[in-house]
Design a protein around this motif. Structure first.
Motif, PDB file in Angstrom:
ATOM      1  N   GLU A 242       0.828  -1.206   0.000  1.00 12.62           N
ATOM      2  CA  GLU A 242       0.000   0.000   0.000  1.00 12.62           C
ATOM      3  C   GLU A 242       0.862   1.256   0.000  1.00 12.62           C
ATOM      4  N   LYS A 243       1.946   1.240   0.790  1.00 11.51           N
ATOM      5  CA  LYS A 243       2.847   2.397   0.820  1.00 11.51           C
ATOM      6  C   LYS A 243       3.533   2.587  -0.535  1.00 11.51           C
ATOM      7  N   ASN A 244       3.974   1.482  -1.127  1.00 16.10           N
ATOM      8  CA  ASN A 244       4.614   1.587  -2.443  1.00 16.10           C
ATOM      9  C   ASN A 244       3.631   2.100  -3.490  1.00 16.10           C
ATOM     10  N   TYR A 245       2.392   1.674  -3.405  1.00 18.68           N
ATOM     11  CA  TYR A 245       1.374   2.146  -4.345  1.00 18.68           C
ATOM     12  C   TYR A 245       1.157   3.656  -4.228  1.00 18.68           C
ATOM     13  N   VAL A 246       1.023   4.121  -2.986  1.00 22.43           N
ATOM     14  CA  VAL A 246       0.823   5.559  -2.779  1.00 22.43           C
ATOM     15  C   VAL A 246       2.041   6.342  -3.257  1.00 22.43           C
ATOM     16  N   LYS A 247       3.235   5.820  -2.983  1.00 23.30           N
ATOM     17  CA  LYS A 247       4.456   6.501  -3.395  1.00 23.30           C
ATOM     18  C   LYS A 247       4.565   6.574  -4.909  1.00 23.30           C
ATOM     19  N   GLU A 248       4.318   5.467  -5.605  1.00 25.02           N
ATOM     20  CA  GLU A 248       4.391   5.454  -7.060  1.00 25.02           C
ATOM     21  C   GLU A 248       3.316   6.344  -7.675  1.00 25.02           C
ATOM     22  N   LYS A 249       2.155   6.388  -7.059  1.00 32.82           N
ATOM     23  CA  LYS A 249       1.079   7.245  -7.573  1.00 32.82           C
ATOM     24  C   LYS A 249       1.471   8.711  -7.490  1.00 32.82           C
ATOM     25  N   LYS A 250       2.065   9.112  -6.355  1.00 34.04           N
ATOM     26  CA  LYS A 250       2.516  10.494  -6.217  1.00 34.04           C
ATOM     27  C   LYS A 250       3.631  10.821  -7.204  1.00 34.04           C
ATOM     28  N   ALA A 251       4.574   9.875  -7.377  1.00 40.20           N
ATOM     29  CA  ALA A 251       5.681  10.110  -8.310  1.00 40.20           C
ATOM     30  C   ALA A 251       5.167  10.232  -9.746  1.00 40.20           C
ATOM     31  N   ALA A 252       4.197   9.405 -10.118  1.00 34.61           N
ATOM     32  CA  ALA A 252       3.633   9.487 -11.463  1.00 34.61           C
ATOM     33  C   ALA A 252       2.912  10.818 -11.683  1.00 34.61           C
ATOM     34  N   ALA A 253       2.184  11.272 -10.671  1.00 31.12           N
ATOM     35  CA  ALA A 253       1.479  12.558 -10.792  1.00 31.12           C
ATOM     36  C   ALA A 253       2.470  13.715 -10.911  1.00 31.12           C
ATOM     37  N   LYS A 254       3.531  13.668 -10.129  1.00 33.72           N
ATOM     38  CA  LYS A 254       4.554  14.731 -10.184  1.00 33.72           C
ATOM     39  C   LYS A 254       5.265  14.738 -11.537  1.00 33.72           C
ATOM     40  N   GLU A 255       5.607  13.548 -12.038  1.00 34.42           N
ATOM     41  CA  GLU A 255       6.266  13.468 -13.343  1.00 34.42           C
ATOM     42  C   GLU A 255       5.343  13.983 -14.446  1.00 34.42           C
ATOM     43  N   PHE A 256       4.053  13.670 -14.342  1.00 37.74           N
ATOM     44  CA  PHE A 256       3.096  14.165 -15.332  1.00 37.74           C
ATOM     45  C   PHE A 256       3.036  15.690 -15.332  1.00 37.74           C
ATOM     46  N   GLU A 257       2.992  16.291 -14.153  1.00 36.71           N
ATOM     47  CA  GLU A 257       2.951  17.749 -14.070  1.00 36.71           C
ATOM     48  C   GLU A 257       4.226  18.369 -14.607  1.00 36.71           C
ATOM     49  N   ASP A 258       5.388  17.760 -14.280  1.00 38.29           N
ATOM     50  CA  ASP A 258       6.660  18.295 -14.774  1.00 38.29           C
ATOM     51  C   ASP A 258       6.742  18.206 -16.292  1.00 38.29           C
ATOM     52  N   LYS A 259       6.296  17.069 -16.852  1.00 36.48           N
ATOM     53  CA  LYS A 259       6.318  16.922 -18.303  1.00 36.48           C
ATOM     54  C   LYS A 259       5.366  17.913 -18.971  1.00 36.48           C
TER      55      LYS A 259
ATOM     56  N   GLU B 118       7.099  21.283 -18.893  1.00 37.37           N
ATOM     57  CA  GLU B 118       8.211  21.311 -19.845  1.00 37.37           C
ATOM     58  C   GLU B 118       7.705  21.411 -21.279  1.00 37.37           C
ATOM     59  N   LEU B 119       6.642  20.675 -21.592  1.00 39.61           N
ATOM     60  CA  LEU B 119       6.062  20.752 -22.935  1.00 39.61           C
ATOM     61  C   LEU B 119       5.556  22.146 -23.233  1.00 39.61           C
ATOM     62  N   LYS B 120       4.895  22.763 -22.262  1.00 39.65           N
ATOM     63  CA  LYS B 120       4.374  24.113 -22.460  1.00 39.65           C
ATOM     64  C   LYS B 120       5.514  25.102 -22.661  1.00 39.65           C
ATOM     65  N   GLU B 121       6.584  24.967 -21.869  1.00 38.37           N
ATOM     66  CA  GLU B 121       7.724  25.868 -22.008  1.00 38.37           C
ATOM     67  C   GLU B 121       8.398  25.704 -23.369  1.00 38.37           C
ATOM     68  N   ASN B 122       8.540  24.463 -23.839  1.00 40.49           N
ATOM     69  CA  ASN B 122       9.165  24.237 -25.141  1.00 40.49           C
ATOM     70  C   ASN B 122       8.338  24.832 -26.271  1.00 40.49           C
ATOM     71  N   LEU B 123       7.014  24.668 -26.191  1.00 41.91           N
ATOM     72  CA  LEU B 123       6.160  25.251 -27.235  1.00 41.91           C
ATOM     73  C   LEU B 123       6.226  26.774 -27.211  1.00 41.91           C
ATOM     74  N   ILE B 124       6.247  27.358 -26.005  1.00 42.72           N
ATOM     75  CA  ILE B 124       6.356  28.815 -25.909  1.00 42.72           C
ATOM     76  C   ILE B 124       7.674  29.296 -26.495  1.00 42.72           C
ATOM     77  N   ALA B 125       8.763  28.560 -26.201  1.00 39.22           N
ATOM     78  CA  ALA B 125      10.078  28.947 -26.723  1.00 39.22           C
ATOM     79  C   ALA B 125      10.111  28.855 -28.248  1.00 39.22           C
ATOM     80  N   GLU B 126       9.493  27.806 -28.820  1.00 34.41           N
ATOM     81  CA  GLU B 126       9.455  27.689 -30.274  1.00 34.41           C
ATOM     82  C   GLU B 126       8.654  28.825 -30.908  1.00 34.41           C
TER      83      GLU B 126
ATOM     84  N   SER C 161      12.986  32.244 -15.878  1.00 28.76           N
ATOM     85  CA  SER C 161      12.674  30.928 -16.451  1.00 28.76           C
ATOM     86  C   SER C 161      12.462  30.966 -17.962  1.00 28.76           C
ATOM     87  N   THR C 162      12.922  32.017 -18.653  1.00 30.97           N
ATOM     88  CA  THR C 162      12.853  32.035 -20.109  1.00 30.97           C
ATOM     89  C   THR C 162      13.989  31.195 -20.685  1.00 30.97           C
ATOM     90  N   LYS C 163      13.749  30.616 -21.887  1.00 35.47           N
ATOM     91  CA  LYS C 163      14.713  29.717 -22.500  1.00 35.47           C
ATOM     92  C   LYS C 163      15.412  30.384 -23.680  1.00 35.47           C
TER      93      LYS C 163
END
Length: 261
Positions: free
Chosen positions: A58-75, A78-86, A238-240
């Motif tokens: 259960e602890k591993n599940y909660v930890k992986e769920k949080k990590a997946a959500a954080k990675e999704f937000e970071d990606k 990053e995608l939004k910043e790259n499109l803005i820079a282009e 934070s401009t590229k």
């Protein structure tokens, strides 16, 4: 006597066998009690182990769920910043194209080649019209930065303006300064997703200082390393920015290491 002892022992064994079958034998009950305790202890340990493993999963599940959500937000960021820079890069290219056309005037127009037409003699055959493919319109491929384009335009304007006679105090009669020496060349290349520059290796997410010809020093972080360029993100807003290998080799930009703290 022997026969009597034999009969007594046989009767005792038969009696114990009867008690064993009925489950009332004392030795049998004692050993069964011990086996029952061992059984219950093993069941209790198994239940504890099951509970421990369940809590860990259960602890591993909660930890992986949080990590997946954080990675999704970071990606997503990053995608939004790259499109803005282009989009910003395309906007700058359009503005530079407009500025270049305004400064150069009619130099952007393709002038037709003047040819002389001779009169045809009476016995000459009728000329066959040339059906060769028309030349494609001129196109501009911008491989320079904004600063380099502006510098070239200023040089062209200086060449177009009439030259004044040089006086003894003009810069032409003064000794050359070190600033007029040829630009220093730097070794810069990209291998395996890392930048080799000035005998040092730089990688993604590394903190650096970016220096330019105007003696400006910007605190940045390397956001990505491409095939012929790198992207850096300013820590202030934070401009590229995109930096090409050619700019690093010519010394247009200079990279220095800095502490990530």
């Amino acid at each position: 006597m022997k026969e009597q002892m034999y009969q007594d022992k046989l009767a005792s064994l038969k009696r114990q066998l009867q008690q064993l079958q009925e489950g009332t034998l004392q030795e049998y009950q004692k050993r069964m009690k011990k086996l029952d305790q061992q059984y219950k202890e093993r069941i209790r340990n198994a239940e504890l182990f099951l509970q421990l493993e369940t809590d860990q999963v259960e602890k591993n599940y909660v930890k992986e769920k949080k990590a997946a959500a954080k990675e999704f937000e970071d990606k997503k960021i990053e995608l939004k910043e790259n499109l803005i820079a282009e989009l910003e890069e395309k906007k700058k290219m359009i503005e530079n194209e407009k500025l270049t056309m305004e400064l150069t005037g009619d130099s952007m127009e393709v002038k037709p080649i003047m040819t002389r037409k001779l009169r045809r003699r009476p016995n000459d055959p009728v000329p066959i019209p040339d059906k060769r493919r028309k030349p494609a319109p001129a196109q501009l491929n911008y491989l320079l930065t904004d600063e380099q384009i502006m510098e070239d335009l200023r040089t062209l304007n200086k060449l177009k303006s009439p030259k004044r006679p040089a006086s003894p105090s003009s810069p032409e009669h003064l000794p050359a300064t070190p600033a007029e020496s040829p630009a220093q060349r730097f070794e810069a290349r990209i291998e395996d997703g890392k930048l080799y520059y000035d005998k040092r290796w730089y990688h993604k997410s590394q903190a650096i200082y970016l220096e330019s010809k105007e003696n400006t020093k910007i605190s940045c972080v390397i956001s990505s390393v491409g095939a012929n360029e790198i992207w850096v993100r300013k820590t202030s807003d934070s401009t590229k920015m995109r930096i090409y290998l050619g700019q690093l080799q010519r010394g247009v930009f200079v990279i220095r290491r800095r502490s990530a703290a």
